[in-house]
Design an enzyme around this catalytic site. Structure first.
Site, PDB file in Angstrom:
ATOM      1  N   CYS A 257       0.838  -1.200   0.000  1.00  0.00           N
ATOM      2  CA  CYS A 257       0.000   0.000   0.000  1.00  0.00           C
ATOM      3  C   CYS A 257       0.876   1.255   0.000  1.00  0.00           C
ATOM      4  CB  CYS A 257      -0.974  -0.055   1.179  1.00  0.00           C
ATOM      5  SG  CYS A 257      -2.284   1.174   1.025  1.00  0.00           S
TER       6      CYS A 257
ATOM      7  N   HIS B  31      -3.696  -5.230   0.430  1.00  0.00           N
ATOM      8  CA  HIS B  31      -3.215  -5.723   1.728  1.00  0.00           C
ATOM      9  C   HIS B  31      -3.331  -7.252   1.780  1.00  0.00           C
ATOM     10  CE1 HIS B  31      -2.861  -1.827   3.771  1.00  0.00           C
ATOM     11  NE2 HIS B  31      -3.839  -1.462   2.963  1.00  0.00           N
TER      12      HIS B  31
ATOM     13  N   GLU C 110      -2.242  -9.061   4.028  1.00  0.00           N
ATOM     14  CA  GLU C 110      -2.291  -9.495   5.431  1.00  0.00           C
ATOM     15  C   GLU C 110      -3.711  -9.569   5.985  1.00  0.00           C
ATOM     16  OE1 GLU C 110      -1.248  -6.679   4.221  1.00  0.00           O
ATOM     17  OE2 GLU C 110      -1.621  -4.954   5.514  1.00  0.00           O
TER      18      GLU C 110
END
Ligand code: XMP
Length: 516
Positions: free
Chosen positions: A90, A175, A177
């Site tokens: 990001c 993202h 994650e």
């Protein structure tokens, strides 16, 4: 030079993004060690990590700020010359693009987005040509810098992934994650295990032993009190603290008058026979007096945070305790803006809401690095009852953050009754198993209704039902219509002063779970 006794590891630079800690957690789930450093760490700081791990790669987190802002966070460029692969996520990707002459423009993307993978290599190896990924950004890379290869795009982001192959510097706009990126784990595993070639041979310390040791090392042979709201976090923290301190621990449950129906009595019942010294303090009057007339959400949270501490101080004096133990978990800290560069989303009562002076020698948060699902895992290992471990979370500031505007006895009563109906009706239905939270909110909007052929002008209640894994993101539930209808009928019929019931259909983000 790799040292055999040390685990391979990944350094993570924290630019303040909400999910930074989640990146570290995901790396650790791959059995690879990871350490988070602030974004202004220099090359030498990262090299120093080689005393605890063999540095195999570096990840840059996201950030609430823009690379185009005047005071934008930057990076020691030497870090890119360390000879280990780098991954920018990001803001991390945008920073890399900006530093190397790429073109960025404002173009917002938000939520689950289709990413078209044009070059399934390296970190994107094994992925399909269209992946569902989680986006949350305002700046977008429109042209990759010279010498960098674009790897993926979305409908709004022409360069959603890129690489400098020679230097092995990678960037993803999304993202990986967060759980909403369908194959996020595979992407991070590709980076950590394949690109960085880290050996997955690190094992975490036993979390129960670690927490017990932490409490013992601070309290020594002293005494402590534990703030026991009766929720999952404080219950697990209490079980850990009881293991560490035995009779030198006293649990204090404060009924601040902002509890759900029968809450405090339920906490007393659940804990009275668990070998824990427990005191329930009736502090309704003092909390309501202090809250009177206050409508600003952050102020309400701070008043409540301070008043809790004052009650705990009084109890600690009686018990001769110098330490306060709390069940603060990681998302409470990040939302309270406690990590460097992160934005304050809301001040959690037990973190940013603490007063600046306290009588305690120290406040101990044994769960401060854990997420709710990890805390629940600990609770199960510690033998806490299932109903307690899997209870829906209830915020410390209680119904005060579910009443928009001033908190009054009358509004608390209306909300308690509406909330009890929501809980009862949801729990009758099997869809409740997968839910994170379900509750009622009393809005500050009044509206016209008709009750028994008469005009009525009353409160609007909002019903909030959400699914989540870690509270960092959440989705409103596609609750069965018949459940919503029963809730609406019952609240409308049973609570005279409510004339309208609405269902909250906002995910987090852009909303938070609680209304204030
Ligand atoms: P939000 O509203 O920020 O909430 O999406 C995330 C989770 O945290 C809970 N919450 C709190 N818990 N003290 C707490 O103990 C607080 O001040 C607080 N504020 C929010 C909320 O219920 C949700 O589960």
């Amino acid at each position: 030079m790799a040292t055999k006794d040390l685990p391979d590891g990944i350094a993570i630079l924290d630019f303040g993004g909400q999910y930074c800690h989640l990146i570290a957690r995901r790396v650790r789930e791959l059995n690879v060690y990871s350490e988070i450093l602030p974004s202004d760490a220099q090359r030498a700081d990262i090299e120093a990590l080689n005393s605890v791990m063999n540095l195999k790669g570096i990840i840059f987190s996201g950030s609430p700020s823009s690379v185009k802002a005047q005071d934008a966070l930057t990076l020691d460029p030497e870090i890119l010359e360390m000879g280990v692969p780098v991954l920018g996520l990001c803001y991390g990707l945008q920073l890399l693009a900006n530093m190397h002459g790429g073109r960025l423009e404002k173009a917002r993307e938000y939520g689950v987005t289709k990413a078209y993978i044009d070059e399934p290599i390296g970190i994107l190896e094994g992925l399909t040509s269209c992946e569902m990924v989680w986006m949350s950004h305002g700046d977008t890379v429109f042209e990759a810098p010279p010498g960098w290869k674009p790897l993926a795009r979305t409908d709004r982001a022409p360069v959603a992934a890129m690489v400098h192959e020679e230097k092995q510097v990678w960037g993803l706009q999304w993202h990986p994650e967060v759980v909403h990126t369908e194959h996020g784990k595979e992407m991070l595993s590709n980076f950590v295990l394949k690109v960085c070639k880290a050996e997955p041979n690190w094992r975490p310390l036993d979390a129960v032993e670690e927490a017990v040791e932490k409490i013992n090392s601070i309290v020594g042979d002293g005494r402590a009190i534990i703030a026991l709201s009766g929720g999952v976090d404080s219950s697990v923290a209490a079980a850990l603290a009881a293991r560490a301190l035995g009779g030198r621990l006293m649990a204090v449950h404060v009924d601040q008058g902002l509890m759900r129906m029968n809450e405090s009595a339920g906490v007393y019942e659940a804990f009275k026979d668990r070998g824990l010294k427990l005191e329930v303090v009736d502090a309704k009057k003092r909390f309501l007096e202090r809250l009177e007339g206050n409508i600003e959400p952050e102020l309400k949270r701070k008043i409540i945070g301070e008043e809790f501490i004052r009650v705990f101080e009084e109890k600690a004096r009686e018990f001769n305790a110098d330490y306060l133990i709390q069940g603060t978990i990681y998302p409470d800290r990040i939302e309270s803006g406690l990590t460097k560069n992160s934005d304050t989303i809301k001040t959690h009562h037990n973190v940013g809401g603490l007063p600046s002076t306290m009588e305690f020698k120290q406040v101990i948060d044994p769960l401060e690095d854990l997420y709710k699902d990890e805390v629940r895992g600990l609770g199960e290992r510690l033998g806490l009852p299932k109903e307690l471990v899997w209870r829906q979370p209830f915020p410390g500031p209680g119904l005060a953050v579910r009443i928009v505007g001033p908190v009054t006895e009358e509004k608390l009563e209306v909300l308690r009754r509406a909330d009890a109906i929501v809980v009862e009706e949801v729990e009758k239905h099997e869809f409740s198993d997968g839910l994170w939270q379900y509750f009622a909110v009393l809005t500050d909007t009044k509206s016209t209704g008709v009750k028994g052929d008469e005009r009525a002008y009353g409160y609007t209640v909002a019903v909030r039902i959400v699914e989540s894994i870690d509270a960092m993101t959440a989705n409103f539930s596609f609750a069965p219509w018949e459940v919503l209808e029963r809730i609406s009928n019952r609240i409308g019929n049973e609570i005279t002063s409510v004339t309208r019931i609405v269902y909250d259909i906002t995910h987090k983000p852009p909303s938070t779970i609680e209304w204030e």
